[in-house]
Design a protein around this motif. Sequence first.
Motif, short mmCIF file in Angstrom:
data_model
loop_
_atom_site.label_atom_id
_atom_site.label_comp_id
_atom_site.label_asym_id
_atom_site.label_seq_id
_atom_site.Cartn_x
_atom_site.Cartn_y
_atom_site.Cartn_z
N THR B 93 -6.37 -9.04 -7.16
CA THR B 93 -5.47 -7.96 -7.56
C THR B 93 -4.63 -7.55 -6.37
OG1 THR B 93 -6.99 -6.22 -6.90
CG2 THR B 93 -7.26 -7.09 -9.13
N ALA B 94 -3.60 -6.75 -6.65
CA ALA B 94 -2.75 -6.25 -5.58
C ALA B 94 -3.61 -5.51 -4.55
CB ALA B 94 -1.69 -5.32 -6.15
N ASN B 130 -4.68 -2.71 -9.90
CA ASN B 130 -5.88 -3.46 -10.29
C ASN B 130 -5.58 -4.65 -11.19
OD1 ASN B 130 -7.60 -1.86 -8.76
ND2 ASN B 130 -7.69 -0.29 -10.37
N HIS B 131 -4.30 -5.03 -11.23
CA HIS B 131 -3.94 -6.22 -11.99
C HIS B 131 -3.90 -7.42 -11.07
CE1 HIS B 131 -1.88 -4.05 -15.58
NE2 HIS B 131 -2.87 -3.34 -15.08
N GLN B 142 7.18 -10.04 -4.22
CA GLN B 142 7.83 -9.90 -2.92
C GLN B 142 7.56 -8.52 -2.33
OE1 GLN B 142 8.91 -12.29 -1.35
NE2 GLN B 142 10.28 -11.58 0.25
N LYS B 143 7.55 -7.50 -3.18
CA LYS B 143 7.25 -6.16 -2.69
C LYS B 143 5.81 -6.09 -2.19
CE LYS B 143 10.39 -3.85 -5.85
NZ LYS B 143 10.45 -3.12 -7.12
N LEU B 144 4.91 -6.72 -2.92
CA LEU B 144 3.51 -6.72 -2.48
C LEU B 144 3.37 -7.42 -1.13
CD1 LEU B 144 0.51 -6.17 -3.00
CD2 LEU B 144 0.37 -8.40 -4.11
N ILE B 145 4.10 -8.52 -0.96
CA ILE B 145 4.01 -9.25 0.30
C ILE B 145 4.53 -8.40 1.45
CG2 ILE B 145 5.01 -11.21 1.52
CD1 ILE B 145 4.66 -12.71 -1.23
N LEU B 146 5.56 -7.61 1.16
CA LEU B 146 6.04 -6.68 2.19
C LEU B 146 4.97 -5.63 2.48
CD1 LEU B 146 8.31 -5.83 4.08
CD2 LEU B 146 9.28 -4.48 2.23
#
Lengths: 249, 310
Positions: B93-94, B130-131, B142-146
């Motif tokens: 998950t994120a 939680n996904h 891309q936002k998560l990677i940032l």
Amino acid sequence: MVEQQFLEQLKRAFAIAKKDLRIYYKRGPVVIFGLIMPLFLFLAFSIGRSMPMEQLFTGLLGMTIFFSSMSIGPAIVPFEARSGTLERLVSTPVSIWAIFIGDVTASFIYGLLISTVPVTIGLFLGVNITHFLILCSGIILAAFCFASFGILLSAYPPTDVPSTVMMISNLVKFPLIFISGVFIPIHGWGRIIASISPLTYFIDLVNYCIQGTSYYSVILDFAALTGFTLLFLIAAVKIHEKTLPERLH
Amino acid sequence: MESAIEVKDLAKNYGEITAVDHISFEVRKGEIFGFLGPNGAGKTTTIRILTGVIRPDSGTATIMGYNVLKEPLKAKQIISVVPEMANAYIDLTAWQNLMLIGELYGVPKKERQETARHLLKEFGLYERRNHLVRGFSKGMKQKLILCMALMTEPQVLFLDEPTSGLDVESARLIRDTIRRYNEDGTTVFLSTHNMQEANKLCDRIAIINYGKIATVDSPENLRMESSSLKSVEVSFNKPVLANELSKILNVTETKKIGDKIRLYTNKPHNVINSLMDYTRSKSLMIVSLNTLAPTLEDVFIKLTKEHGKD
Ligand SMILES: Nc1ncnc2c1ncn2[C@@H]1O[C@H](COP(=O)(O)OP(=O)(O)OP(=O)(O)O)[C@@H](O)[C@H]1O
Ligand SMILES: [Mg+2]
């Protein structure tokens, strides 16, 4: 200072192990090779033959640990290289050895957890385990040994195709099962061939813990398993360190 | 120690291909440094070397004084990366991704959780924390990677084309974030093939192509240097000699390209007006008219020509 850094790296290795457990042990092939495969082989060997309960238990336990500890280890690194997450890991402040210790740890924990299944079955069926503590230590050592072996198997060639590695590891695994006296006690000069397999020493140890008789001494069984573990672990880390740049190409 | 990144004579070949060709440059502390170049220029290769993913064939690089080859762990501890290829764990998950990164950098648990909560809220991902990342869109990934790169407070932040393929709004959010972290003292190393983006963000820009750096300069200076590379492309209903048009004021050069004529100028606006007058006086009709911004390739060729001399 150096010790502190070492401990910090170990902590990070555990974070990697946790990640592995979360990701890889949800997968289908893992369940197949960890649980169903040993059961399958077990049935193939035991059906229609009148084997004593003790011998069946030894075989089932040996195979389960062997297969479950090595079930996903070989595929982790190729899979991560392919999905680009290996590059991400390498860019974080984690030593290369810590990454691989993490992968070994995940395989080890999985093997250990799965091995409780045959042990429980054995206890239910009334198998008399005379040396319970020695058996537990043996299981722990063997699981770690086979987990290291699994990671070693993916070190060379540095392919990023998980199925290739799985094929290689099966080519190695099955012969080992047959030469290790898992179901059929080995006599004569078959013993010489058997002595090159780490699984032999684990089976021997289990025989001692249940039947009270073993081919080698307990000390030698432990020493051999420890030796194999160190050999596999060091070789795995060293060879992976060498081949890693090719994977990141 | 003035510079955040110091690169000397760095080179990397892939077989026959020279990806990075003995480059040297320096990034000052606290600046946003742009690495601008077309596809295949060597941007990603340079970033992978600086972030300790691959080893160069020769040369040295230091980050905040740490040699990336000799003290890789120390260098990696103070940097963060937004790599070119999306590579969060799609089977986690994120939230699990962020926790993993925090652990790998040795961020204490409480701090880890606080930072992650804060970042996820800021980037509008909190509801999806939680996904599994498998179900995320490109922009969300891309936002998560940032976010992953911002789990620590990096002294140097590397971003490899962080906005490519994103919509306007997401791209702006990412640019604003880069600016804000930079204001708080983070040195930023940004690769892009987008000139506008480099202009908007960077204090200084290195222009790279074919593995070589043509120049390092401020966006303003680069704009001045390349402004003569703007052009107007025109075609008429009757043949017109290119020479004829070169007499128009502010036109530095003309070129015949098929049935079109290209007029190089630093004042496209004035040239268009003059063209209108010209067509009226000759009773011609304009069939097509375009203004063209200088391409990176144009700028690069111009710069390599000029800088090759000295
Ligand atoms: N792993 C590799 N194997 C072989 N060649 C490579 C590899 N990585 C890069 N190259 C080559 O090196 C050169 C530079 O590539 P690089 O990825 O650094 O360019 P880039 O500036 O990041 O381009 P883009 O804007 O397309 O991302 C290219 O010619 C590329 O083909
Ligand atoms: Mg690139």
